[in-house]
Design a protein around this motif. Sequence first.
Motif, mmCIF file in Angstrom:
data_model
loop_
_atom_site.group_PDB
_atom_site.id
_atom_site.type_symbol
_atom_site.label_atom_id
_atom_site.label_comp_id
_atom_site.label_asym_id
_atom_site.label_seq_id
_atom_site.Cartn_x
_atom_site.Cartn_y
_atom_site.Cartn_z
ATOM 1 N N ASP A 190 1.580 0.167 -4.460
ATOM 2 C CA ASP A 190 3.053 0.167 -4.483
ATOM 3 C C ASP A 190 3.655 0.608 -3.158
ATOM 4 N N LYS A 191 2.845 1.185 -2.310
ATOM 5 C CA LYS A 191 3.375 1.730 -1.058
ATOM 6 C C LYS A 191 3.649 0.650 -0.017
ATOM 7 N N GLU A 192 4.689 0.886 0.739
ATOM 8 C CA GLU A 192 5.088 -0.014 1.820
ATOM 9 C C GLU A 192 3.908 -0.301 2.752
ATOM 10 N N ALA A 193 3.210 0.765 3.099
ATOM 11 C CA ALA A 193 2.153 0.662 4.107
ATOM 12 C C ALA A 193 0.811 0.176 3.554
ATOM 13 N N ALA A 194 0.794 -0.227 2.277
ATOM 14 C CA ALA A 194 -0.474 -0.651 1.667
ATOM 15 C C ALA A 194 -1.070 -1.848 2.403
ATOM 16 N N ASN A 195 -2.357 -1.750 2.716
ATOM 17 C CA ASN A 195 -3.029 -2.823 3.435
ATOM 18 C C ASN A 195 -4.425 -3.050 2.850
ATOM 19 N N PRO A 196 -4.500 -3.761 1.717
ATOM 20 C CA PRO A 196 -5.778 -3.936 1.026
ATOM 21 C C PRO A 196 -6.814 -4.697 1.849
ATOM 22 N N ASP A 197 -6.359 -5.603 2.714
ATOM 23 C CA ASP A 197 -7.304 -6.342 3.554
ATOM 24 C C ASP A 197 -8.055 -5.406 4.490
ATOM 25 N N ARG A 198 -7.341 -4.423 4.984
ATOM 26 C CA ARG A 198 -7.980 -3.462 5.882
ATOM 27 C C ARG A 198 -9.059 -2.675 5.125
ATOM 28 N N VAL A 199 -8.738 -2.297 3.870
ATOM 29 C CA VAL A 199 -9.722 -1.568 3.057
ATOM 30 C C VAL A 199 -10.979 -2.425 2.880
ATOM 31 N N MET A 200 -10.769 -3.713 2.556
ATOM 32 C CA MET A 200 -11.910 -4.618 2.380
ATOM 33 C C MET A 200 -12.741 -4.691 3.650
#
Length: 370
Positions: A190-200
Amino acid sequence: IDTLQVGELARKLRKETSEIIKKLMSLGIMATINQELDKDTIELVAAEYGVEVEEEILVDETVFETYEVEDEEKDLQVRPPVVTIMGHVDHGKTTLLDSIRNTKVTAGEAGGITQHIGAYQIEYNGKKISFLDTPGHAAFTTMRARGAQVTDITILVVAADDGVMPQTVEAINHAKAAEVPIIVAVNKMDKEAANPDRVMQELTEHGLVSEAWGGDTIFVNVSALKGEGIDDLLEMIQLVSEVEELKANPNRSAAGSVIEAQLDKGRGPVATLLVQNGTLNVGDSIVVGHTFGRVRAMVNDLGRRVKTAGPSTPVEITGLNDVPQAGDQFMVFTDEKKARQVGEARFNKHQEAMRKESSKLNLDDLFSQI
Ligand code: GTP
Ligand code: MG
């Protein structure tokens, strides 16, 4: 321990039963496989193989052997998975556990006073899932150090706005060492700064490659805070659980591990046990680590009194003579006398070890004073 059968002695000495019978004959004793041997005879035979008999060790092994009794395939039934949640500080482990629990308590149970027993069970799609809510790392390190393997599946929580951090890597290493499958929950979506690709991307460097990228690690995007993605996560847990073919035999006396334990002013020693095999009943004679007793009362994670607890069920019990430790193993004995015998031997051995430990400390203190 007073007696052992010939077959049991052979097992302990890691010899063929026939060899032990021959040895007995050479000592002038005619014996059959089920014959009970007294202590002197046991010592005599053991000495022939250069083995010294230590009473407590024999008793300890008795516990271990019974614990290891193998179930026949036909007696095994599917059991719920036991899930632990791990991840870096503040990435949302507690929020995720709370979110799962709050949204999935079944209607009939809503309003029940949930109490903290270190573990809980939910139902999703008509199937149960057990969660340990002891801090993930502690659960892994202390429990595994004591030989307990309780986790079937690990949820690795990684905050999408923060990415892989030192304790994320630690968690991966723990799970890998224990050969426990990992499901990645990319949290705080939900966060603005969320970056799931970076986590992957970052997890790829640690051997966790998303299915989307041709790997075999399941990634689920969630917001623990908003309760989003929780259903997907639970579905994936059930999928992995099916693949793992988790089974147990509910129709035998119970064995499992201690999740946590403490001394309660009113109730005495209280222990949360995870039943890993069999079914635990009120009134059972039980040995738990160095403690023993009869199960006086059992309470489930909703604070309700229960009479039985099957495989993968966490339950809080009273009735022990002392407080066991997290990671200790427990088992039920159908023979109450045997439970007492094994329990007392373990208890005395523990007391002895504690005495030695404290006298050592005192000596150390003394020397440091000089
Ligand atoms: P430790 O137990 O200290 O390691 O932390 P934890 O991993 O249990 O994290 P916790 O659940 O305490 O969450 C840390 C902070 O992140 C809290 O302020 C939560 O409200 C917040 N938080 C957790 N999940 C989410 C989420 O999905 N979205 C947002 N925006 N905040 C979250
Ligand atoms: Mg927490």
